[in-house]
Design a protein around this motif. Structure first.
Motif, short mmCIF file in Angstrom:
data_model
loop_
_atom_site.label_atom_id
_atom_site.label_comp_id
_atom_site.label_asym_id
_atom_site.label_seq_id
_atom_site.Cartn_x
_atom_site.Cartn_y
_atom_site.Cartn_z
N LYS A 281 0.85 -1.19 0.00
CA LYS A 281 0.00 0.00 0.00
C LYS A 281 0.89 1.25 0.00
O LYS A 281 1.72 1.43 0.89
CB LYS A 281 -0.90 0.05 1.25
CG LYS A 281 -1.81 -1.15 1.42
CD LYS A 281 -2.84 -1.29 0.31
CE LYS A 281 -3.88 -0.22 0.34
NZ LYS A 281 -4.95 -0.45 -0.67
N CYS A 282 0.71 2.09 -1.02
CA CYS A 282 1.44 3.35 -1.09
C CYS A 282 0.43 4.49 -0.97
O CYS A 282 -0.58 4.49 -1.69
CB CYS A 282 2.22 3.46 -2.40
SG CYS A 282 3.54 2.24 -2.53
N PHE A 283 0.68 5.42 -0.07
CA PHE A 283 -0.25 6.52 0.16
C PHE A 283 0.40 7.83 -0.27
O PHE A 283 1.10 8.46 0.51
CB PHE A 283 -0.66 6.57 1.63
CG PHE A 283 -1.28 5.29 2.12
CD1 PHE A 283 -2.58 4.95 1.75
CD2 PHE A 283 -0.58 4.41 2.93
CE1 PHE A 283 -3.16 3.76 2.19
CE2 PHE A 283 -1.15 3.22 3.37
CZ PHE A 283 -2.44 2.90 3.00
N ASP A 284 0.19 8.22 -1.55
CA ASP A 284 0.69 9.50 -2.06
C ASP A 284 2.12 9.79 -1.60
O ASP A 284 2.36 10.71 -0.81
CB ASP A 284 -0.22 10.65 -1.63
CG ASP A 284 -1.54 10.65 -2.41
OD1 ASP A 284 -2.40 11.43 -2.07
OD2 ASP A 284 -1.66 9.84 -3.35
N ALA A 285 3.04 8.98 -2.06
CA ALA A 285 4.43 9.16 -1.65
C ALA A 285 4.93 10.54 -2.05
O ALA A 285 4.65 11.03 -3.14
CB ALA A 285 5.29 8.09 -2.31
N HIS A 286 5.66 11.19 -1.14
CA HIS A 286 6.26 12.49 -1.44
C HIS A 286 7.62 12.57 -0.76
O HIS A 286 8.04 11.64 -0.08
CB HIS A 286 5.35 13.63 -0.97
CG HIS A 286 5.07 13.61 0.50
ND1 HIS A 286 4.07 12.83 1.05
CD2 HIS A 286 5.66 14.25 1.53
CE1 HIS A 286 4.06 13.00 2.36
NE2 HIS A 286 5.02 13.86 2.70
N GLY A 290 10.53 10.40 -2.96
CA GLY A 290 9.18 9.86 -3.11
C GLY A 290 8.92 8.77 -2.10
O GLY A 290 8.29 7.77 -2.38
N MET A 293 5.33 8.59 3.14
CA MET A 293 3.92 8.33 2.87
C MET A 293 3.02 9.33 3.61
O MET A 293 3.41 9.89 4.64
CB MET A 293 3.55 6.90 3.29
CG MET A 293 4.30 5.84 2.50
SD MET A 293 3.88 5.86 0.76
CE MET A 293 5.22 4.91 0.07
N ASP A 294 1.83 9.53 3.08
CA ASP A 294 0.83 10.38 3.73
C ASP A 294 0.23 9.58 4.88
O ASP A 294 -0.58 8.66 4.66
CB ASP A 294 -0.24 10.77 2.70
CG ASP A 294 -1.27 11.73 3.29
OD1 ASP A 294 -1.59 11.59 4.49
OD2 ASP A 294 -1.74 12.60 2.56
N GLN A 297 -3.54 9.29 5.25
CA GLN A 297 -4.19 8.26 4.43
C GLN A 297 -3.98 6.87 5.04
O GLN A 297 -4.85 6.01 4.96
CB GLN A 297 -3.64 8.30 3.00
CG GLN A 297 -4.10 9.51 2.21
CD GLN A 297 -3.71 9.41 0.75
OE1 GLN A 297 -3.71 8.34 0.17
NE2 GLN A 297 -3.36 10.54 0.16
#
Length: 320
Positions: A281-286, A290, A293-294, A297
């Protein structure tokens, strides 16, 4: 697909060839000769058992490394063992619904040394499984040392394994509800925390090992890394044992849940699961890579799966 008689002929012919080849070399086989025998045996297994539910190589990278080593004189010795799973249905007519999984790893010096084989089945208690695997190892030591022996091991499991299931379980209870001994049925959920999970091979291991061990849950890569696995206690402990052996900056079990299912069956275990399978599960990686994770979320995801309280355990202490 080949007929059964052809398979037996091919099996006998190829195994005899491998054994003859090995007999003259056992005293001092080179690494390359051992690697060639491993590749021959893998080719034989894949031709005899072409379907994934029968035979699955769990680390294709190790096989590619092995082939590269055989084909290139300057190649380095492979770093990982070839690993695969052979599923076996025993000959016992009362055990028609029972399946045994042979989880196999070939040490680089195989067949000069024995393969590492662990036989598993949801119908075996821990003590039955230990006894079965101990007896299999004794059989291999007495009969197969220095020779390709995965097929021999499979035949032994096919003939012998069903006898290790507690005979107090009547055939009807085995086939209808897959009952397991009540004192051995503990459903476990592990919440694992890692400083970070970036490495692609580790992420692949997490997915493949959970599938092999019938575990569900999820993995959130990046920084921090979160892994949840749930299923039979013995399977969760095996998963943790493998994961912690890998190289980590920091990894620990943040929280553990053990639920005793008295008189439970596999249907009861399924009911306890909060996740249907294990997926990444990846939550809007930044972030610069990158990789952050958020976490909002993540919290939402945990809430939706009835695990919202876990968030505090993970991040409240750390102050993330």
């Amino acid at each position: 697909r080949l007929s059964a008689s052809n398979l037996h002929w091919e099996e006998g012919h190829r195994t005899q060839h491998l054994t003859q080849q090995n007999a003259g070399e056992a005293a001092g086989m080179t690494n390359r000769e051992e690697a060639e025998i491993q590749i021959s045996e893998l080719d034989l297994l894949s031709s005899m058992f072409p379907y994934e539910e029968e035979f699955t190589v769990t680390d294709q990278l190790a096989v590619a490394e092995l082939k590269h080593f055989v084909e290139n004189d300057a190649a380095e010795v492979p770093s990982s063992k070839v690993q695969f799973i052979l599923n076996v249905k025993p000959e016992d007519p009362n055990a028609s619904m029972v399946r045994f999984s042979m989880v196999c790893a070939l040490p680089f010096k195989y067949p000069s040394v024995l393969p590492e084989i662990t036989v598993r089945s949801p119908l075996l208690s821990r003590s039955q499984q230990v006894q079965l695997n101990s007896d299999l190892k004794t059989y291999l030591m007495q009969n197969c040392s220095g020779e390709p022996c995965v097929l021999n091991a499979r035949e032994w499991v096919k003939d012998q394994a069903a006898a290790y299931i507690d005979r107090e379980l009547s055939p009807s209870s085995v086939t209808t509800s897959s009952a397991v001994q009540s004192e051995d049925v503990i459903f476990t959920r592990l919440w694992i925390y890692s400083h970070h999970i970036y490495n692609k091979q580790k992420r692949k291991n997490i997915i493949e090992w959970s599938k092999e061990l019938s575990l569900s849950g999820f993995c959130m890569p990046g920084k921090p890394g979160v892994v949840c696995v749930e299923g039979l206690q013995s399977s969760c402990e095996e998963f943790w044992s493998r994961i912690r052996r890998l190289t980590w900056k920091r990894i620990l079990i943040r929280h553990r849940e053990d639920i005793s299912l008295e008189g439970g069956c596999l249907a009861e275990i399924q009911k306890q699961r909060k996740f249907s399978t294990l997926e990444e599960k990846c939550f809007d990686a930044h972030g610069a890579r990158g990789n952050h994770m958020d976490l909002g979320q993540l919290y939402q995801f945990l809430e939706e799966n009835g695990c919202g309280d876990i968030f505090q355990m993970y991040f409240g202490v750390e102050g993330h």
